[in-house]
Design a protein around this motif. Structure first.
Motif, PDB file in Angstrom:
ATOM      1  N   VAL A 319      -4.141  -8.098   8.892  1.00 24.11           N
ATOM      2  CA  VAL A 319      -3.376  -9.333   8.717  1.00 24.11           C
ATOM      3  C   VAL A 319      -2.046  -9.077   8.020  1.00 24.11           C
ATOM      4  O   VAL A 319      -1.001  -9.605   8.407  1.00 24.11           O
ATOM      5  CB  VAL A 319      -4.207 -10.369   7.929  1.00 24.11           C
ATOM      6  N   THR A 320      -2.086  -8.262   6.980  1.00 27.49           N
ATOM      7  CA  THR A 320      -0.881  -8.052   6.166  1.00 27.49           C
ATOM      8  C   THR A 320      -0.036  -6.871   6.633  1.00 27.49           C
ATOM      9  O   THR A 320       1.161  -6.800   6.334  1.00 27.49           O
ATOM     10  CB  THR A 320      -1.268  -7.814   4.700  1.00 27.49           C
ATOM     11  N   GLY A 321      -0.660  -5.941   7.338  1.00 26.76           N
ATOM     12  CA  GLY A 321       0.040  -4.720   7.710  1.00 26.76           C
ATOM     13  C   GLY A 321       0.300  -3.818   6.527  1.00 26.76           C
ATOM     14  O   GLY A 321       1.081  -2.865   6.615  1.00 26.76           O
ATOM     15  N   ASP A 322      -0.364  -4.109   5.432  1.00 19.15           N
ATOM     16  CA  ASP A 322      -0.161  -3.350   4.198  1.00 19.15           C
ATOM     17  C   ASP A 322      -1.522  -2.927   3.663  1.00 19.15           C
ATOM     18  O   ASP A 322      -2.403  -3.767   3.439  1.00 19.15           O
ATOM     19  CB  ASP A 322       0.561  -4.209   3.163  1.00 19.15           C
ATOM     20  N   ALA A 323      -1.685  -1.651   3.457  1.00 14.75           N
ATOM     21  CA  ALA A 323      -2.978  -1.134   2.999  1.00 14.75           C
ATOM     22  C   ALA A 323      -3.295  -1.526   1.564  1.00 14.75           C
ATOM     23  O   ALA A 323      -4.451  -1.416   1.130  1.00 14.75           O
ATOM     24  CB  ALA A 323      -3.005   0.392   3.129  1.00 14.75           C
ATOM     25  N   VAL A 324      -2.299  -2.017   0.823  1.00 14.01           N
ATOM     26  CA  VAL A 324      -2.528  -2.358  -0.585  1.00 14.01           C
ATOM     27  C   VAL A 324      -3.568  -3.466  -0.722  1.00 14.01           C
ATOM     28  O   VAL A 324      -4.465  -3.400  -1.572  1.00 14.01           O
ATOM     29  CB  VAL A 324      -1.206  -2.791  -1.262  1.00 14.01           C
TER      30      VAL A 324
END
Length: 488
Positions: A319-324
């Motif tokens: 969803v975010t495209g961010d692994a964080v």
């Protein structure tokens, strides 16, 4: 010639016939004796230190996280978007049984949970069968949840330091590995907390419950941004059979709401607080489960769900495209699932404590350390067994085996509440199941229906488990039962 004034010669009184096998198998333990023995163990006593808040957190800790963090990835492919309906059906089944649990927990506030309720109402053999199912429910679910913990630990390690535990040591045989070391580690960590005492364990669990609720709310806040209504267009692609099959699997995620009933002998005001804790925890857990499942399926097409135990973390990254964000969720899941292991392991030790006190399993399980008030040997034995099981058996089979044992025990509780109403109507009850016996009958029917939805292999495993239990009972518990000793 007999002297009429002399007292008649005493005749030996006839020896009463020994009870038959059926009567011996149906011998019951009086409710008053169950309550009077509360907390008593070999060499010491359990300590009453838990209030309503701690009891509610125990039930939430034992329940919340299991289905969402671990089993969701297995359930969605069975039901599609209708997995939300599967959660509702499983929750409704749990609710009917929770009502019966709440009444019995307030009436018979002891550590044995449904085992003790069955002993007071349906006799020793049924109590043993119920207790043996609880061993399956609690002990095996500890192992199953520990497997999922290892998946999220790898997600966390990968997102923070870029290293993961090799598959050979993070998956059991059958899932491509050799030994699931993380699963063993989390069980041993839970054991260390439990050995410190009930109050200390409850405090640690409360902190972990707060973290897990925050993690799930964070998932909903982020995941709803990727919500696509089109993911719900074909709501029930696999029909009602798929919904039922997923519901039977997801019932595993409701295992634990009864954990408060295993703390009956360590609660400050058990008769008042146990029913409240059971019902409150189930309402909170069901609401969160349905909310998270709805967001998850809305954010990710059901066809893309895999059999991964770390499904939510993957959704966050998509969803975010961010692994964080996935890493943060994995951190929350590591803590959340650890609390499930802690509280369910606690429940398992207390059930074996009650069975041991009744003589049905060896005395070592009811031996209490005089200073800590903890059944230490019991805790160590159960923890090592569950840890090894988690390290060696795949999650899916464990989850289904746990579900069938739980459903069987819950079905018996729904019968027990009706029996006790009929046999002991005068007993004070701090909570009463409304519309009895209708709702207990519905609870029993739902349990039987969901058991029928499980596959043949699961039934075979259950049959073998019950056969082993009956062999143990007739070779050990039947002859050493303390109820039988008192009757002699």
């Amino acid at each position: 010639m007999l002297d009429q004034g002399a007292p008649p010669q005493s005749r030996p009184s006839p020896t009463p016939p020994s009870p038959g096998l059926g009567a011996r198998l149906m011998r019951r333990k009086p409710v008053e004796r169950l309550v009077a023995e509360g907390g008593q163990g070999e060499g010491g006593s359990l300590r009453r230190s838990l209030g309503l808040w701690q009891l509610t957190m125990i039930s939430i800790g034992a329940t919340l996280g299991t289905g969402i963090f671990v089993v969701l990835g297995e359930a969605v492919p069975k039901a599609g978007p209708a997995v939300t309906l599967s959660f509702v059906i499983a929750g409704l089944t749990a609710l009917f049984s929770a009502l019966s649990y709440a009444e019995l927990a307030g009436t018979i506030p002891v550590a044995g949970s449904s085992y003790s309720y069955a002993y007071a109402t349906m006799g020793e053999l049924i109590a043993w069968i119920c207790g043996w199912c609880l061993v399956l429910e609690y002990g095996v679910s500890v192992a199953a949840v520990a497997v999922g913990w290892g998946e999220y630990l790898n997600e966390l390690l990968d997102g923070t330091i870029g290293v993961t535990i090799p598959v050979a040591f993070s998956a059991p045989p059958g899932d491509g590995g050799f030994f699931n070391l993380p699963a063993l580690i989390v069980v041993l960590l839970a054991m260390a907390f439990l050995l410190g005492g009930a109050r200390e364990s409850a405090r640690a669990n409360t902190i972990m419950v707060v973290v897990k609720v925050a993690a799930l709310l964070m998932f909903c806040a982020i995941g709803v941004q990727g919500f696509r209504s089109g993911n719900y267009e074909n709501f029930m692609p696999l029909g009602m059979a798929g919904v039922s099959a997923a519901g039977a699997t997801l019932f595993f995620s409701y295992i634990g709401f009864d954990a408060a009933s295993t703390a009956g002998e360590e609660a400050k005001n058990a008769q008042r607080d146990l029913p409240r804790a059971i019902m409150l925890s189930l309402v909170i857990v069901t609401a969160l489960y349905v909310l998270v499942a709805a967001v998850a399926v809305g954010a990710l097409p059901w066809q893309r769900f895999t059999d991964s135990e770390a499904a939510l973390s993957g959704i966050m990254e998509d969803v975010t495209g961010d692994a964080v964000w996935g890493t943060l969720l994995a951190a929350g899941a590591v803590i959340a699932i650890a609390s499930v292991v802690l509280t369910v392991l606690y429940g398992q030790t207390r059930i074996l404590f009650a069975m041991s006190r009744d003589g049905l399993v060896p005395k070592v399980f009811s031996r209490v350390h005089p200073r800590s008030g903890v059944p230490r040997v019991n805790t160590v034995i159960v923890s090592v067994f569950c840890g090894v099981l988690a390290a060696a058996v795949p999650l899916g089979r464990l989850a289904d085996a746990t579900s069938i044992g739980t459903l069987f025990a819950f079905a018996l509780v729904n019968i027990a509440v009706v029996v006790l109403r009929r046999t002991r109507p005068e007993m004070p009850r701090t909570f009463r199941v409304p519309l009895s016996p209708v709702l207990p009958a519905l609870g029993f029917a739902f349990c039987v229906w969901m058991m029928g939805s499980l596959d043949t292999v699961t039934w075979v495993v259950f049959g073998v488990w019950m056969a082993v239990g009956l062999v143990f009972y007739f070779s050990y518990g039947f002859r050493r039962s303390r109820v039988a000793t008192v009757e002699k």
